[in-house]
Design a protein around this motif. Structure first.
Motif, PDB file in Angstrom:
ATOM      1  N   LEU A 183     -62.960  47.259 -33.227  1.00 57.05           N
ATOM      2  CA  LEU A 183     -61.828  46.562 -33.831  1.00 57.05           C
ATOM      3  C   LEU A 183     -60.535  46.888 -33.085  1.00 57.05           C
ATOM      4  O   LEU A 183     -59.713  46.011 -32.835  1.00 57.05           O
ATOM      5  CB  LEU A 183     -61.689  46.921 -35.310  1.00 57.05           C
ATOM      6  N   LYS A 184     -60.357  48.155 -32.697  1.00 57.62           N
ATOM      7  CA  LYS A 184     -59.165  48.540 -31.929  1.00 57.62           C
ATOM      8  C   LYS A 184     -59.092  47.763 -30.618  1.00 57.62           C
ATOM      9  O   LYS A 184     -58.033  47.270 -30.234  1.00 57.62           O
ATOM     10  CB  LYS A 184     -59.180  50.038 -31.643  1.00 57.62           C
ATOM     11  N   GLU A 185     -60.233  47.663 -29.933  1.00 53.39           N
ATOM     12  CA  GLU A 185     -60.282  46.938 -28.658  1.00 53.39           C
ATOM     13  C   GLU A 185     -59.966  45.465 -28.866  1.00 53.39           C
ATOM     14  O   GLU A 185     -59.220  44.856 -28.097  1.00 53.39           O
ATOM     15  CB  GLU A 185     -61.653  47.108 -28.011  1.00 53.39           C
ATOM     16  N   SER A 186     -60.497  44.893 -29.913  1.00 52.86           N
ATOM     17  CA  SER A 186     -60.238  43.487 -30.227  1.00 52.86           C
ATOM     18  C   SER A 186     -58.748  43.266 -30.502  1.00 52.86           C
ATOM     19  O   SER A 186     -58.167  42.273 -30.081  1.00 52.86           O
ATOM     20  CB  SER A 186     -61.070  43.063 -31.413  1.00 52.86           C
ATOM     21  N   LYS A 187     -58.123  44.211 -31.201  1.00 49.77           N
ATOM     22  CA  LYS A 187     -56.678  44.111 -31.477  1.00 49.77           C
ATOM     23  C   LYS A 187     -55.886  44.156 -30.174  1.00 49.77           C
ATOM     24  O   LYS A 187     -54.939  43.395 -29.985  1.00 49.77           O
ATOM     25  CB  LYS A 187     -56.222  45.263 -32.388  1.00 49.77           C
ATOM     26  N   ARG A 188     -56.283  45.075 -29.269  1.00 42.06           N
ATOM     27  CA  ARG A 188     -55.581  45.195 -27.985  1.00 42.06           C
ATOM     28  C   ARG A 188     -55.698  43.895 -27.180  1.00 42.06           C
ATOM     29  O   ARG A 188     -54.731  43.438 -26.582  1.00 42.06           O
ATOM     30  CB  ARG A 188     -56.130  46.359 -27.183  1.00 42.06           C
ATOM     31  N   SER A 215     -59.122  32.801 -40.468  1.00 42.66           N
ATOM     32  CA  SER A 215     -58.382  33.566 -41.466  1.00 42.66           C
ATOM     33  C   SER A 215     -58.951  34.975 -41.609  1.00 42.66           C
ATOM     34  O   SER A 215     -58.209  35.961 -41.678  1.00 42.66           O
ATOM     35  CB  SER A 215     -58.414  32.843 -42.804  1.00 42.66           C
ATOM     36  N   MET A 216     -60.272  35.079 -41.650  1.00 39.49           N
ATOM     37  CA  MET A 216     -60.917  36.390 -41.772  1.00 39.49           C
ATOM     38  C   MET A 216     -60.624  37.252 -40.552  1.00 39.49           C
ATOM     39  O   MET A 216     -60.344  38.448 -40.672  1.00 39.49           O
ATOM     40  CB  MET A 216     -62.421  36.223 -41.954  1.00 39.49           C
ATOM     41  N   SER A 217     -60.650  36.657 -39.392  1.00 39.54           N
ATOM     42  CA  SER A 217     -60.344  37.384 -38.170  1.00 39.54           C
ATOM     43  C   SER A 217     -58.914  37.914 -38.201  1.00 39.54           C
ATOM     44  O   SER A 217     -58.656  39.073 -37.863  1.00 39.54           O
ATOM     45  CB  SER A 217     -60.540  36.484 -36.957  1.00 39.54           C
ATOM     46  N   ASN A 218     -57.977  37.075 -38.624  1.00 37.03           N
ATOM     47  CA  ASN A 218     -56.586  37.510 -38.727  1.00 37.03           C
ATOM     48  C   ASN A 218     -56.443  38.665 -39.711  1.00 37.03           C
ATOM     49  O   ASN A 218     -55.689  39.607 -39.467  1.00 37.03           O
ATOM     50  CB  ASN A 218     -55.684  36.352 -39.156  1.00 37.03           C
ATOM     51  N   THR A 219     -57.154  38.586 -40.819  1.00 39.84           N
ATOM     52  CA  THR A 219     -57.105  39.654 -41.816  1.00 39.84           C
ATOM     53  C   THR A 219     -57.647  40.949 -41.237  1.00 39.84           C
ATOM     54  O   THR A 219     -57.030  42.017 -41.375  1.00 39.84           O
ATOM     55  CB  THR A 219     -57.916  39.266 -43.071  1.00 39.84           C
ATOM     56  N   LEU A 220     -58.803  40.882 -40.580  1.00 36.23           N
ATOM     57  CA  LEU A 220     -59.392  42.089 -40.006  1.00 36.23           C
ATOM     58  C   LEU A 220     -58.516  42.707 -38.923  1.00 36.23           C
ATOM     59  O   LEU A 220     -58.473  43.933 -38.789  1.00 36.23           O
ATOM     60  CB  LEU A 220     -60.780  41.782 -39.448  1.00 36.23           C
ATOM     61  N   HIS A 221     -57.816  41.886 -38.191  1.00 38.19           N
ATOM     62  CA  HIS A 221     -56.961  42.414 -37.138  1.00 38.19           C
ATOM     63  C   HIS A 221     -55.686  43.065 -37.677  1.00 38.19           C
ATOM     64  O   HIS A 221     -54.956  43.703 -36.931  1.00 38.19           O
ATOM     65  CB  HIS A 221     -56.634  41.321 -36.114  1.00 38.19           C
ATOM     66  N   SER A 222     -55.449  42.926 -38.954  1.00 41.87           N
ATOM     67  CA  SER A 222     -54.288  43.592 -39.544  1.00 41.87           C
ATOM     68  C   SER A 222     -54.684  44.852 -40.316  1.00 41.87           C
ATOM     69  O   SER A 222     -53.850  45.494 -40.922  1.00 41.87           O
ATOM     70  CB  SER A 222     -53.536  42.623 -40.465  1.00 41.87           C
ATOM     71  N   VAL A 223     -55.973  45.217 -40.255  1.00 39.75           N
ATOM     72  CA  VAL A 223     -56.491  46.361 -41.006  1.00 39.75           C
ATOM     73  C   VAL A 223     -56.530  47.607 -40.137  1.00 39.75           C
ATOM     74  O   VAL A 223     -56.901  47.553 -38.971  1.00 39.75           O
ATOM     75  CB  VAL A 223     -57.920  46.051 -41.526  1.00 39.75           C
TER      76      VAL A 223
END
Length: 76
Positions: free
Chosen positions: A67-72, A44-52
């Protein structure tokens, strides 16, 4: 999300552990429930951070590169 029943069971085991102690079987159950809770929480925390997106006062995107790289990576 963890079910209400499992959360109630975690709390009941914690209360019992403080008052009278747990059997070996109950200790194992408590550990398994805690691990499941942590997996759900971390996901859940990971999903939240990926939407920030982090924006500075001037409106520039200053989201950390990590964080940008993780989102990509998540999108592929």
């Amino acid at each position: 999300m963890l079910s209400k029943d499992k959360i109630q069971r975690i709390n009941a085991l914690a209360k019992k552990a403080k008052s009278v102690g747990l059997t070996d079987k109950e200790q194992m159950e408590q550990q398994e429930l805690r691990q499941e809770y942590l997996r759900v929480f971390r996901s859940s925390m990971s999903n939240t951070l990926h939407s920030v997106t982090v924006v500075d006062p001037k409106g520039n995107d200053v989201t950390p590169e990590k964080l940008k790289e993780s989102k990509r990576k998540r999108l592929h």
